[in-house]
Design a protein around this motif. Sequence first.
Motif, PDB file in Angstrom:
ATOM      1  N   THR A  19       0.829  -1.209   0.000  1.00 32.28           N
ATOM      2  CA  THR A  19       0.000   0.000   0.000  1.00 32.28           C
ATOM      3  C   THR A  19       0.862   1.257   0.000  1.00 32.28           C
ATOM      4  O   THR A  19       0.608   2.206  -0.754  1.00 32.28           O
ATOM      5  CB  THR A  19      -0.926   0.009   1.234  1.00 32.28           C
ATOM      6  OG1 THR A  19      -1.709  -1.184   1.248  1.00 32.28           O
ATOM      7  CG2 THR A  19      -1.845   1.217   1.211  1.00 32.28           C
ATOM      8  N   VAL A  20       1.891   1.259   0.839  1.00 28.03           N
ATOM      9  CA  VAL A  20       2.803   2.410   0.883  1.00 28.03           C
ATOM     10  C   VAL A  20       3.521   2.569  -0.453  1.00 28.03           C
ATOM     11  O   VAL A  20       3.665   3.688  -0.976  1.00 28.03           O
ATOM     12  CB  VAL A  20       3.829   2.241   2.022  1.00 28.03           C
ATOM     13  CG1 VAL A  20       4.899   3.332   1.950  1.00 28.03           C
ATOM     14  CG2 VAL A  20       3.133   2.288   3.375  1.00 28.03           C
ATOM     15  N   THR A  23       1.206   3.993  -3.098  1.00 30.12           N
ATOM     16  CA  THR A  23       0.944   5.414  -2.836  1.00 30.12           C
ATOM     17  C   THR A  23       2.141   6.268  -3.239  1.00 30.12           C
ATOM     18  O   THR A  23       1.999   7.336  -3.849  1.00 30.12           O
ATOM     19  CB  THR A  23       0.633   5.637  -1.345  1.00 30.12           C
ATOM     20  OG1 THR A  23      -0.471   4.813  -0.957  1.00 30.12           O
ATOM     21  CG2 THR A  23       0.283   7.090  -1.073  1.00 30.12           C
ATOM     22  N   SER A  45      -0.992  12.820  -0.680  1.00 29.71           N
ATOM     23  CA  SER A  45      -0.651  11.395  -0.701  1.00 29.71           C
ATOM     24  C   SER A  45      -0.642  10.812   0.707  1.00 29.71           C
ATOM     25  O   SER A  45      -1.089   9.683   0.929  1.00 29.71           O
ATOM     26  CB  SER A  45       0.718  11.187  -1.359  1.00 29.71           C
ATOM     27  OG  SER A  45       0.691  11.590  -2.711  1.00 29.71           O
ATOM     28  N   LEU A  49      -3.016   7.950   1.941  1.00 28.35           N
ATOM     29  CA  LEU A  49      -2.442   6.720   2.492  1.00 28.35           C
ATOM     30  C   LEU A  49      -3.116   6.344   3.806  1.00 28.35           C
ATOM     31  O   LEU A  49      -3.481   5.184   4.025  1.00 28.35           O
ATOM     32  CB  LEU A  49      -0.939   6.900   2.705  1.00 28.35           C
ATOM     33  CG  LEU A  49      -0.200   5.732   3.377  1.00 28.35           C
ATOM     34  CD1 LEU A  49      -0.316   4.469   2.533  1.00 28.35           C
ATOM     35  CD2 LEU A  49       1.265   6.096   3.605  1.00 28.35           C
TER      36      LEU A  49
END
Length: 206
Positions: A19-20, A23, A45, A49
């Motif tokens: 996920t990080v 992003t 962002s 996130l």
Amino acid sequence: MDFQKVLIRFFKSPLGLITVGLTFLGACLSILIGHLSALVVVPLSLVLLIVVMVLILQTGTGARSVVQESDRERNERDARILGGIAAARKRLSLLRLPDGQVKVAIDKLVYVGGLYLEGTVKGHDRDPLVEDAILSALEIVDEYLHRLDALKTEGRLAGQGIDPKAEDDLNSHTAAVLDQSVAEVQRRLGTQLEEQQSIASGELLS
């Protein structure tokens, strides 16, 4: 478990890292291709996130990723602790002790310590009381050897050799303390091992 710890564990989980990463990739593309200002993209962002992570954590997949990360951390901690216990047991087994009550007690503790470690390999839970008994035995033996050396030194200086009564008292006291540790480990393990005062170290470790 508080929300901060949940977030940290999610960040460290594979799903959190993905996920990080996505992003971060989206932010870079927005800046490089979309020609958007980094001063705008970066804060947005970060907000995105956090929102995405909170939403993911509401799902079963997110919750499972946190649980799996928690299990991984616990397994790493247990492996590190058990490695220390194994090292302490090995050191006890390699000690050069004079034959007698203390050596027999240490041999028994090394043996039951081996049973404990074998049990953890088979999936049994760790027992801090058993581990404390093994670790404290090192301190007890170190103190025993220090006091025994002191008795020998005093005897040499006096020209009479070591005092037999003082040596017997030291041996008896140390062996009694170690035997209590052995009994506690046996009780915690739920074993019915018979205490044999004359079992040789080689037989116990075979």
